[in-house]
Design an enzyme around this catalytic site. Structure first.
Site, mmCIF file in Angstrom:
data_model
loop_
_atom_site.group_PDB
_atom_site.id
_atom_site.type_symbol
_atom_site.label_atom_id
_atom_site.label_comp_id
_atom_site.label_asym_id
_atom_site.label_seq_id
_atom_site.Cartn_x
_atom_site.Cartn_y
_atom_site.Cartn_z
ATOM 1 N NE ARG A 237 33.995 47.636 35.627
ATOM 2 C CZ ARG A 237 34.611 46.916 34.825
ATOM 3 N NH1 ARG A 237 33.985 46.150 34.153
ATOM 4 N NH2 ARG A 237 35.834 46.668 34.900
ATOM 5 C CD GLU B 39 41.320 50.921 49.965
ATOM 6 O OE1 GLU B 39 40.397 51.667 50.330
ATOM 7 O OE2 GLU B 39 41.307 50.437 48.857
ATOM 8 C CG HIS C 1 41.052 53.182 46.497
ATOM 9 N ND1 HIS C 1 40.977 51.911 46.566
ATOM 10 C CD2 HIS C 1 40.666 53.236 45.362
ATOM 11 C CE1 HIS C 1 40.802 51.331 45.454
ATOM 12 N NE2 HIS C 1 40.623 52.436 44.473
ATOM 13 C CB CYS D 262 37.151 51.268 44.170
ATOM 14 S SG CYS D 262 37.721 52.042 42.492
ATOM 15 N N GLY E 280 40.238 47.108 43.330
ATOM 16 C CA GLY E 280 41.085 46.384 42.398
ATOM 17 C C GLY E 280 40.700 46.447 41.311
ATOM 18 C CD GLU E 281 39.046 44.519 36.205
ATOM 19 O OE1 GLU E 281 38.423 45.473 35.730
ATOM 20 O OE2 GLU E 281 39.028 43.454 36.365
ATOM 21 C CB SER E 282 34.583 45.029 39.524
ATOM 22 O OG SER E 282 34.587 45.689 38.051
ATOM 23 C CB ILE F 56 42.710 54.393 41.674
ATOM 24 C CG1 ILE F 56 43.420 54.919 42.798
ATOM 25 C CG2 ILE F 56 43.547 53.841 40.456
ATOM 26 C CD1 ILE F 56 44.354 54.162 43.538
ATOM 27 N NE ARG F 57 42.361 51.266 36.207
ATOM 28 C CZ ARG F 57 43.248 51.167 36.936
ATOM 29 N NH1 ARG F 57 44.369 52.018 37.072
ATOM 30 N NH2 ARG F 57 43.452 49.961 37.750
HETATM 31 N N1 GLN Z 1 37.986 50.409 37.446
HETATM 32 C C1 GLN Z 1 38.284 49.394 38.195
HETATM 33 C C2 GLN Z 1 37.008 48.307 37.997
HETATM 34 O O1 GLN Z 1 36.023 48.500 37.234
HETATM 35 C C3 GLN Z 1 38.060 49.698 39.630
HETATM 36 C C4 GLN Z 1 39.176 50.445 40.040
HETATM 37 C C5 GLN Z 1 39.511 50.376 41.468
HETATM 38 O O2 GLN Z 1 39.137 49.465 42.315
HETATM 39 N N2 GLN Z 1 40.253 51.193 41.910
HETATM 40 O O3 GLN Z 1 36.863 47.113 38.480
#
Ligand code: GLN
Length: 190
Positions: free
Chosen positions: A106, A171, A169, A79, A47-49, A133-134
């Site tokens: 990151r 999942e 991921h 991630c 997700g987004e850390s 993903i990113r």
């Molecule tokens: N770029 C996201 C972060 O810095 C991580 C991306 C992801 O969990 N798919 O949190």
């Protein structure tokens, strides 16, 4: 086997489905009251850390969770979850749980290659489909950290005792093998 899944933000439902299909009981962790002593393991989703770290702090979960992992609770971060586990982030003083002896970069692939899929070897498992993903990767790993997978020379999966972390991921694929690897770690702990 009861596995907690951190459900503050991100792709937690997909983890839950995989764990259930492998026969685990899932418990959603949203508040400190959910972080009970009967958990056999915990999954930290992608997700987004930054958002997840903020919520972990607001819920008072950060230190109790850190303590549990340091005391041996098996933890699997994907991630953003891997970023939460990291001992150090590259060019960034932020530390969340700080339990994994590694430096994480990151958004390591830049904008051009923000998201991609690839099949790559995962030590002890074989070829695994990986969705990035990113994604972050490991800039370096310290003592006690075993490298489980590399893609294009970059470290994308590691294990340190009770901690498993992946840049990708699992999942978001149909392949259960990395989750099975984690549940085997949980079982081996007894
Ligand atoms: N770029 C996201 C972060 O810095 C991580 C991306 C992801 O969990 N798919 O949190």
């Amino acid at each position: 086997m009861k596995i907690g899944v951190l459900c503050l933000q991100g792709a937690f439902l997909e983890h839950e489905k995989m764990l259930v299909s492998l026969g685990a009981e899932v418990k959603e962790i949203r508040t400190l009251a959910h972080l009970t002593d009967d958990l056999d393991g915990i999954v930290l989703p992608g997700g987004e850390s930054t958002a997840q770290g903020k919520l972990l702090r607001e819920e008072g979960l950060l230190l109790p969770l850190k303590e549990k992992i340091e005391n041996g609770l098996p933890a699997f971060g994907t991630c953003a979850g891997m970023i939460l586990l990291a001992g150090k982030l590259l060019d960034d003083d932020t530390v969340h749980l700080g339990v994994l002896n590694a430096v994480v970069k990151r958004n390591a692939y830049g904008r051009q290659l923000a998201s991609f899929k690839i099949d790559a070897d995962f030590k002890g498992v074989g070829k695994v489909p990986m969705t990035f993903i990113r994604a972050p990767y490991f800039e370096s790993v310290g003592k006690g950290v075993e490298v489980l997978s590399k893609v294009d020379g970059n470290i994308v999966a590691v294990r340190q005792n009770n901690i498993l972390a992946t840049s990708f991921h699992p999942e978001l694929t149909n392949d259960l093998s990395v989750h099975k690897y984690f549940l085997d770690m949980v079982k081996a702990r007894g």
